[in-house]
Design a protein around this motif. Structure first.
Motif, mmCIF file in Angstrom:
data_model
loop_
_atom_site.group_PDB
_atom_site.id
_atom_site.type_symbol
_atom_site.label_atom_id
_atom_site.label_comp_id
_atom_site.label_asym_id
_atom_site.label_seq_id
_atom_site.Cartn_x
_atom_site.Cartn_y
_atom_site.Cartn_z
ATOM 1 N N TYR B 28 -64.121 38.184 50.361
ATOM 2 C CA TYR B 28 -65.160 37.188 48.893
ATOM 3 C C TYR B 28 -65.585 35.936 49.806
ATOM 4 O O TYR B 28 -64.894 35.155 50.202
ATOM 5 C CB TYR B 28 -64.393 37.047 47.732
ATOM 6 C CG TYR B 28 -65.673 36.659 46.772
ATOM 7 C CD1 TYR B 28 -65.951 37.499 45.622
ATOM 8 C CD2 TYR B 28 -65.213 35.093 46.414
ATOM 9 C CE1 TYR B 28 -65.970 36.881 44.860
ATOM 10 C CE2 TYR B 28 -65.664 35.446 45.386
ATOM 11 C CZ TYR B 28 -66.109 35.785 44.583
ATOM 12 O OH TYR B 28 -66.806 35.558 43.032
ATOM 13 N N ILE B 30 -65.931 32.533 50.036
ATOM 14 C CA ILE B 30 -66.090 30.726 49.107
ATOM 15 C C ILE B 30 -66.003 29.694 50.314
ATOM 16 O O ILE B 30 -65.962 30.235 51.199
ATOM 17 C CB ILE B 30 -64.038 30.815 48.731
ATOM 18 C CG1 ILE B 30 -64.153 29.789 48.252
ATOM 19 C CG2 ILE B 30 -63.430 30.904 49.541
ATOM 20 C CD1 ILE B 30 -62.767 29.043 47.022
ATOM 21 N N THR B 34 -66.961 30.278 53.774
ATOM 22 C CA THR B 34 -67.991 31.168 53.369
ATOM 23 C C THR B 34 -68.657 31.761 54.807
ATOM 24 O O THR B 34 -68.935 33.377 55.317
ATOM 25 C CB THR B 34 -69.117 31.388 52.556
ATOM 26 O OG1 THR B 34 -68.480 30.043 50.910
ATOM 27 C CG2 THR B 34 -69.724 31.738 51.901
ATOM 28 N N SER B 58 -63.720 39.511 44.025
ATOM 29 C CA SER B 58 -63.189 37.899 43.703
ATOM 30 C C SER B 58 -62.276 38.917 45.292
ATOM 31 O O SER B 58 -62.264 39.428 45.825
ATOM 32 C CB SER B 58 -61.987 38.787 42.677
ATOM 33 O OG SER B 58 -61.466 39.052 42.514
ATOM 34 N N GLU B 59 -61.619 37.212 45.691
ATOM 35 C CA GLU B 59 -60.654 37.280 46.088
ATOM 36 C C GLU B 59 -58.770 38.594 45.554
ATOM 37 O O GLU B 59 -58.334 39.101 46.751
ATOM 38 C CB GLU B 59 -60.056 35.738 46.556
ATOM 39 C CG GLU B 59 -60.724 34.783 47.400
ATOM 40 C CD GLU B 59 -62.444 34.147 46.865
ATOM 41 O OE1 GLU B 59 -61.815 34.227 44.913
ATOM 42 O OE2 GLU B 59 -62.755 32.957 46.258
ATOM 43 N N THR B 80 -60.562 33.289 53.451
ATOM 44 C CA THR B 80 -60.814 33.127 52.267
ATOM 45 C C THR B 80 -60.102 31.072 53.149
ATOM 46 O O THR B 80 -59.781 30.677 53.663
ATOM 47 C CB THR B 80 -59.614 33.690 51.298
ATOM 48 O OG1 THR B 80 -59.676 32.832 50.328
ATOM 49 C CG2 THR B 80 -58.147 32.624 51.427
ATOM 50 N N GLY B 84 -59.518 30.405 46.456
ATOM 51 C CA GLY B 84 -59.725 31.692 46.726
ATOM 52 C C GLY B 84 -58.049 32.671 46.823
ATOM 53 O O GLY B 84 -57.563 33.479 46.669
#
Lengths: 306, 391
Positions: B28, B30, B34, B58-59, B80, B84
């Protein structure tokens, strides 16, 4: 059509020896589910009654691979197992067909697990999610969930002198799943076991995510004699309280249409969780109205999709 | 083709992931991590890896899916940062408790509130007790090498491993990177094998049982003992990596420590700044050194003491606070490591760089002056100082 004998001959993939209460609906759901799914199945269970009663270390009631991660993530976890399987297929390390099933109670599905479930369904993993909906957090001692029906007394929505149990209608999770563009989503009831079994078979035959919501009678949480679980499942269907229907390739079908609809009171007043409503006729009328609205809405959906 | 390239920390980690070619990556986005999954997803969609990429919602679901995949016997990675990692917190314990191998490329970033996207070590330190092996990287090269090494450590020892870089400072800073050939990496990591997995439908197992008073204590004690034993194995695996991959990594990097009178202890990118200062001060004849633990979990306590016990003063640089009134994470570990040691150098904690506050050579020089004064005095408190804070 599958007969009871066929199912019995498939062997116990979910075995005796688990610690569930007498009359537990959830374990009957799991046993039928596994009989229908067969041995080439990986099961992921959310924290909750069924996980707790079936996997007390060093014992297990599961004769198939079983994985429990946490409360809110059985769908995400199953999506990971299914992805590992797809990785094996891609690398040509397996050619076996394996079913993937995730399950959770209504707490782990309607409430804390809905995000994980929604994500897994949207991503299109090839897995069946089964919710055993007993209408409250039974494992922690009967607290209200978003699946708890209106009027129900739970330990966090008790029937008090001012507030008469849960004052909100339950969430319609099956329709939320339909909104995920699933090829197959359904509701089932233990009273109609063969309907449930054929729904499991249909769902597992689909290439993609599928969902079945099963009403799961709970003697302790609902407050009734343990011999009445199947009877209450039947009354739930015959009073329109729990419509047995399916959504398949964009079409609705109500599988069980009671010839003679029974009064909702027949279902409600066999259970301690609703007994305070005997003195609340207006609230009962409101519940009835909402049940009928849902039913009529389903009828409309069925006819408009034809 | 030259094996020297210029890459940011995130690019370096994504490149390591490509070369490892894991079976499943669930992730995911963040900031500032990212890019790692962003770059990796282009590898997936361009067919450069065989990985099944699971872009979760989601994390929490990312690491949950990673657990499912790892329990299925797959080689699994994710990435992450910050919130996260905090959202994964519950599942971090489960990963370790189930003894599932997995590597997280974790980019260190401050935790809210106040919300902040820049580097400190609060996120990684917040998960220090989850049963993961935690590795810090000073630059892109270490991030790249240690990501590959972490996969091996994780799968050999059945402990999940997080390899960290410092957010923006490393994750977004371009630097020289010496890369391996794909084949070298593949041959180093080898084939992932598990004794049991839930995709083996002919040999069904139950994973994640309910374990009560009768067995829980034994299982957690085993896990703790395995973490103790892991320390020697990690040393061996670092040595093995050096030999096979022609690198020169130690679990604790020492710089000018043979005759140092004062030492700076720091994790990650700040160690580089401290080393630069150390070189300058050595030219002036000052006996200062730097100690950089690469691994925070497990904590190599006797090894740290052996390196540091002969100095007069130790300045610990902590990029995270425990809000306990007793200083930061590294300081607390080190201080307790010295318990009942015959030699007791003065030790002081300098909490710095929270939320990405810059730390300069001059700031660390001030720290050295302060630790000298502190060790020459008879004072024992205060031994925690917040530096580079506006008055």
């Amino acid at each position: 059509m599958t007969t009871i004998k066929d199912l019995a001959n498939k062997g116990n993939l979910f075995t005796q020896g688990h610690r569930a209460c007498a009359g537990c609906g959830g374990t009957v759901i799991l046993r039928l589910l596994m009989a229908a799914a067969g041995k080439d199945t990986v099961v992921v269970g959310a924290t909750g009654c069924m996980e707790v009663v079936s996997t007390i270390y060093p014992y297990t009631a599961w004769n198939v691979p079983f994985l429990h991660n946490a409360f809110e993530n059985s769908a995400a976890t199953a999506s990971g197992v299914e992805s590992a399987y797809r990785a094996l297929l891609k690398r040509k390390k397996t050619d076996k067909k394996i079913n993937f099933i995730a399950f959770g109670g209504d707490g782990g599905t309607y409430d804390i697990g809905i995000q994980s479930l929604s994500g897994a369904m949207e991503r299109g993993h090839n897995l069946l999610y089964v919710c055993y909906d007993n209408g409250a957090y039974m494992n922690t001692g009967i607290q209200r969930s978003s699946a708890t029906p209106m009027g129900s007394s739970t330990t966090t929505s008790p029937a008090g002198s001012v507030v008469k149990g849960k004052m909100q209608n339950r969430k319609d999770l099956t329709e939320i799943m339909v909104a995920h563009n699933l090829k197959y989503a359904a509701q089932a009831s233990l009273s109609n076991w063969s309907d449930f079994v054929s729904k499991v078979e249909k769902a597992l035959a689909v290439d993609g995510p599928t969902f079945i919501n099963v009403l799961s009678p709970c003697p302790l949480g609902w407050g009734y004699d343990t011999s009445l679980s199947i009877e209450l499942s039947r009354l739930a269907v015959e009073t329109h309280f729990w419509p047995v229907y399916e959504y398949e390739d964009g079409k609705y079908k109500i599988n069980i249409k009671p010839k003679q609809v029974k009064p909702l009171e027949d279902f409600l007043f066999k259970q301690a969780r609703f007994k305070h409503l005997k003195n609340e006729p207006e609230l009962v009328e409101e519940i009835k109205k909402s049940v009928e609205e849902k039913w009529n809405c389903l009828l409309q959906k069925e006819s408009s999709c034809k | 083709m030259s094996n020297i390239v210029a890459k940011t920390g995130n690019e370096a980690m994504a490149e390591a992931m490509r070369q490892i070619n894991p079976d499943v990556v669930a992730a995911y986005p963040i900031t500032p991590a990212t890019e790692i999954v962003q770059i990796f997803s282009t590898f997936v969609n361009d067919g450069k890896v065989d990985t099944i990429f699971v872009p979760t919602e989601s994390e929490h679901s990312a690491i949950s899916a990673c657990i499912g995949a790892a329990a299925g016997g797959a080689r699994v990675m994710t990435s992450t940062s910050s919130q996260g990692l905090a959202l994964m917190h519950e599942i971090l314990y489960i990963t370790a408790g189930l003894r599932l191998p997995m590597v997280i490329c974790e980019v260190n970033r401050a935790l809210s509130a106040p919300i902040n996207i820049h580097c400190d070590h609060s996120d990684t330190m917040g998960s220090r007790d989850a049963g993961w092996i935690q590795i810090f990287s000073e630059d892109s090269q270490e991030a790249y090498d240690q990501t590959i090494l972490a996969m091996k450590i994780s799968e050999e020892l059945f402990f999940p491993v997080m390899v960290t870089t410092d957010g923006f400072i490393i994750s977004h800073a371009m630097s020289r990177l010496e890369v391996f050939d794909d084949k070298e990496v593949q041959s180093y990591v080898g084939e992932h094998k598990t004794p049991y997995n839930v995709l083996d439908i002919d040999n069904p197992i139950t994973v994640g049982s309910l374990v009560l008073q009768d067995y829980y204590m034994e299982i957690k004690t085993q896990q703790a003992h395995e973490m103790m034993k892991a320390k020697e194995k990690i040393k061996e695996l670092y040595a093995d990596f050096n030999k096979k991959m022609k690198r020169n990594y130690s679990i604790i990097e020492e710089y000018f420590m043979e005759d140092a009178e004062f030492a700076i202890v720091a994790l990650g990118s700040t160690a580089g700044t401290a080393r630069y200062l150390c070189e300058k001060l050595r030219e002036k004849g000052e006996k200062v050194g730097v100690v950089k633990p690469r691994i925070f979990r497990p904590f190599f306590a006797p090894e740290m003491v052996a390196i540091l016990e002969n100095v007069k003063g130790i300045a610990v640089l902590d990029r995270s606070d425990m809000m306990s009134s007793t200083g930061g994470h590294l300081f607390n570990e080190l201080k307790s490591s010295f318990y009942r040691n015959s030699k007791q150098p003065a030790m002081k904690d300098y909490i710095y760089g929270l939320g990405g506050r810059d730390i300069t050579v001059g700031d660390i020089e001030n720290v050295l002056k302060d630790i000298k004064d502190f060790s020459n005095s008879k004072e024992t408190t205060p031994d925690v100082k917040y530096i580079t804070v506006r008055e």
